[in-house]
Design an enzyme around this catalytic site. Structure first.
Site, PDB file in Angstrom:
ATOM      1  CG  ASP A 227      -2.092   1.377   1.190  1.00  0.00           C
ATOM      2  OD1 ASP A 227      -2.824   1.105   0.473  1.00  0.00           O
ATOM      3  OD2 ASP A 227      -1.638   2.179   1.892  1.00  0.00           O
ATOM      4  CG  ASN A 235      -4.528  11.362  -5.731  1.00  0.00           C
ATOM      5  OD1 ASN A 235      -4.057  11.071  -6.852  1.00  0.00           O
ATOM      6  ND2 ASN A 235      -5.224  10.247  -5.301  1.00  0.00           N
ATOM      7  CG  ASP A 244      -4.649   8.590 -12.718  1.00  0.00           C
ATOM      8  OD1 ASP A 244      -4.960   8.024 -11.718  1.00  0.00           O
ATOM      9  OD2 ASP A 244      -5.350   9.047 -13.469  1.00  0.00           O
ATOM     10  CD  GLU A 270      -4.539   4.105  -1.679  1.00  0.00           C
ATOM     11  OE1 GLU A 270      -4.512   4.556  -0.800  1.00  0.00           O
ATOM     12  OE2 GLU A 270      -5.281   4.240  -2.485  1.00  0.00           O
TER      13      GLU A 270
END
Length: 348
Positions: A227, A235, A244, A270
């Protein structure tokens, strides 16, 4: 995966091919058997014998499908058909109608033998037919045909050959296009569109296959549940396009640090799952640490920004009495411990 699709399509194609050959054998045996009886009633003993042999040959081809492969039956059918046509052209059949049967040769040849081999055989077949029809009578006595009949028969046969080849080629291209589209959509259904890695559905199928294999071979199987640390902040700070980009870059890092037999999947958001066949928890720990360091040292370039991220990894090895869900839950618990202990680490 693509190989599996190709194998399945090939199997279905062989089954259809076998059914068509079986049907042709049955129809051929029925027609030649009926004509054999008519010839017998007409006291044409030679034609009766030839048709009886042809009928028997088609029956042999029909029953050989159960004992031999499709190719054997196909060879029996096509070359017995050629021999029968040669005789009908040579003898004229009944009232010079024998040569009219040669038109069935073209579609049968390209279907049974395939496009390329079918055309080669048709070229040889037509050459032999021409030799028979144009053979001088003083050399070998045979049925005489008018020049007009010969010319029209050859041109008609060439036309039928062209149409049969065109149809077979179009069918072949259509089949290939359908197969490619099927493989493409199957690939899309089993992969993550962003990272091009396996998706959760694909990974679950791989885990089931691996569990079945280790139940037989008793080999170890471990998974890594990875993770990204503080991915939301990436973000928020750089935008979702940057997020992305980070996921796509990390997919490459994962791929570069695992073996060919390992499976990497985007498990969700993620999170990434790495499936390690024939790998103990201790060995998985070495791989996990290698991945963690590679991610830590990797810089993602997005526009004018240089982004660096870290990951936390949980490790779990499948035990004999454990289910796949329990395996993943244990890896998730280890991942949670890695997060709790400060992130950017492997646990246990």
């Amino acid at each position: 995966m693509l190989a599996s699709i190709n194998d399945q399509s090939k199997s279905n194609g062989n089954l259809l091919h076998a059914r068509v050959i079986k049907l042709f054998s049955l129809v051929g045996a029925s027609i030649t058997g009926g004509m054999c009886l008519l010839s017998l009633l007409g006291n044409n003993n030679t034609l009766t014998l030839i048709l009886l042999v042809a009928c028997t040959t088609y029956l042999i081809a029909l029953f050989s499908l159960k004992k031999f492969n499709i190719k054997v039956s196909a060879i029996i059918i096509i070359y017995s058909l050629y021999l029968l046509m040669f005789y009908l052209v040579f003898s004229g059949g009944v009232a010079q109608t024998g040569p009219l049967w040669i038109f069935i040769v073209a579609p049968v040849s390209v279907y049974v033998l395939g496009f390329r081999l079918g055309l080669i055989n048709l070229a040889i077949f037509l050459c032999i037919v021409c030799i028979i029809m144009f053979l001088p009578q003083h050399l070998v006595a045979h049925e005489a045909y008018t020049p007009e009949f010969k010319l029209r028969l050859i041109l008609s046969f060439l036309t039928m050959t062209f149409l049969s080849a065109l149809y077979e080629y179009s069918s072949m291209q259509f089949y290939r296009n359908v197969l490619e589209l099927s493989a493409k959509y199957q690939q899309l259904a089993m992969s993550d569109p962003l990272t091009k890695l396996a998706n959760r559905r694909n990974a679950s199928a791989v885990l089931q296959q691996e569990k079945a294999r280790i139940d037989r071979n008793h080999e170890p199987l471990s998974v890594l549940l990875c993770d990204l640390d503080h991915f939301k902040s990436v973000n928020d700070k750089y935008g979702h396009n940057a997020g992305d980009m980070v996921l796509m870059e990390l997919a490459k890092v994962f791929t570069d640090n695992v073996r060919q037999q390992d499976c990497i999947a985007r498990w969700g958001g993620e999170e990434f799952l790495v499936i390690l066949p024939q790998t103990s928890a201790e060995q998985a720990g070495i791989i996990a640490e290698k991945i963690r360091l590679s991610v830590q040292n990797h810089t993602i370039h997005f526009l004018k920004h240089q982004i660096q991220v870290t990951i936390s990894i949980g490790i779990s090895q499948l035990t004999e009495d454990e289910t796949i869900d329990e395996l993943i839950n244990n890896a998730d618990k280890c991942l949670y411990q890695a997060k709790t202990l400060g992130r950017n680490r492997v646990h246990p």
